[in-house]
Design an enzyme around this catalytic site. Sequence first.
Site, PDB file in Angstrom:
ATOM      1  N   ARG A 151       0.838  -1.193   0.000  1.00 53.31           N
ATOM      2  CA  ARG A 151       0.000   0.000   0.000  1.00 53.31           C
ATOM      3  C   ARG A 151       0.877   1.250   0.000  1.00 53.31           C
ATOM      4  O   ARG A 151       1.978   1.249   0.527  1.00 53.31           O
ATOM      5  CB  ARG A 151      -0.915   0.009   1.223  1.00 53.31           C
ATOM      6  N   LYS A 175      -1.886  -2.956   8.036  1.00 55.18           N
ATOM      7  CA  LYS A 175      -3.077  -2.631   8.814  1.00 55.18           C
ATOM      8  C   LYS A 175      -3.097  -3.428  10.108  1.00 55.18           C
ATOM      9  O   LYS A 175      -2.703  -4.589  10.144  1.00 55.18           O
ATOM     10  CB  LYS A 175      -4.336  -2.927   7.995  1.00 55.18           C
ATOM     11  N   HIS A 246      -3.228   2.351  -5.674  1.00 55.36           N
ATOM     12  CA  HIS A 246      -4.063   1.174  -5.424  1.00 55.36           C
ATOM     13  C   HIS A 246      -4.205   0.340  -6.696  1.00 55.36           C
ATOM     14  O   HIS A 246      -4.179  -0.897  -6.652  1.00 55.36           O
ATOM     15  CB  HIS A 246      -5.435   1.602  -4.911  1.00 55.36           C
ATOM     16  N   ARG A 249      -1.069  -1.527  -7.193  1.00 55.40           N
ATOM     17  CA  ARG A 249      -1.063  -2.678  -6.277  1.00 55.40           C
ATOM     18  C   ARG A 249      -1.848  -3.844  -6.880  1.00 55.40           C
ATOM     19  O   ARG A 249      -1.391  -4.998  -6.866  1.00 55.40           O
ATOM     20  CB  ARG A 249      -1.665  -2.235  -4.947  1.00 55.40           C
ATOM     21  N   HIS A 272      -3.234  -9.164   3.096  1.00 53.87           N
ATOM     22  CA  HIS A 272      -4.678  -9.306   3.279  1.00 53.87           C
ATOM     23  C   HIS A 272      -4.980 -10.369   4.331  1.00 53.87           C
ATOM     24  O   HIS A 272      -4.408 -11.454   4.294  1.00 53.87           O
ATOM     25  CB  HIS A 272      -5.345  -9.746   1.969  1.00 53.87           C
ATOM     26  N   TYR A 281      -5.958 -17.769   5.292  1.00 49.86           N
ATOM     27  CA  TYR A 281      -4.775 -16.995   5.675  1.00 49.86           C
ATOM     28  C   TYR A 281      -3.661 -17.987   5.952  1.00 49.86           C
ATOM     29  O   TYR A 281      -3.749 -18.790   6.877  1.00 49.86           O
ATOM     30  CB  TYR A 281      -5.019 -16.131   6.908  1.00 49.86           C
TER      31      TYR A 281
END
Length: 300
Positions: A151, A175, A246, A249, A272, A281
């Site tokens: 990002r 994040k 973005h 990305r 993510h 994940y």
Amino acid sequence: MESVLDAFDQYLALERGRSDHTRRAYLGDLRSLFAFVDERTPGADLGSLTLPVLRAWLSAQAAAGTARTTLARRTSAVKTFTAWAVRRGLMASDPATRLQMPKARRTLPAVLRQDQARDALDAANSGAQQGDPLALRDRLIVEMLYATGIRVSELCGLDIDDVDTSRRLLRVLGKGDKQRTVPFGEPAEQALRAWLTSGRPALATAESGPALLLGARGRRLDPRQARTVVHETVGAVAGAPDIGPHGLRHSAATHLLEGGADLRIVQELLGHSTLATTQLYTHVTVARLRAVHDQAHPRA
């Protein structure tokens, strides 16, 4: 209400680990809600936040043409706030437990074809040949965003110590303060070395600190400046869509998948917690990331 919002902001930062961007958005959403309530009932307190009032506020937002993604975020902001307020004893009950979050349509931004990405990067490289510090920086911005898929906020938040040039690895804080390691290829390494050798020293001041990327005045680069760089660089490519960081990305992710990268590997690279509608994940080792990146990325 401002003192309550200040306390909520501290909660978001310290206990939830929300980014500055998310916190600003949530506080703005709540101020919009409070203004709506005050207009209907001047001087109202938190007890005035009933389910019908919350629904009326969201309906008014929708009628004004607010995007579904924004409505979804505002719903999330309210639900997070009211749950916190109940725990703090500021509200007797939570009116948002039955508040429905509008489903946000998943729309992917336009992405570059591989030849368009190559042309954009070639243009950035050509512009940096004269050694101008800002041109060297701009080359690194575009090259590193495409090479890694990180990002723009993550890129601008990098410190020099977050970069392992010899191993071609970035230590990225994403994040929720989740740290991940992301590899990059030789073209990005060349851009990085040129910036660190010739570009950054020319712009650095006492205010630069450990920041990797700097603005013209020597301070840490603002993401808005990086967005402008990407728009201008890609915009110079004939036939390319108008994309920002973005879109770059998503271009990186798309090209990795086109090259045969596993979806879960791309998920890890991008940071993510979920990809599309999946709940997958998978933690992968740096060695696996390196191998897949070298095999799949067109500029590895």
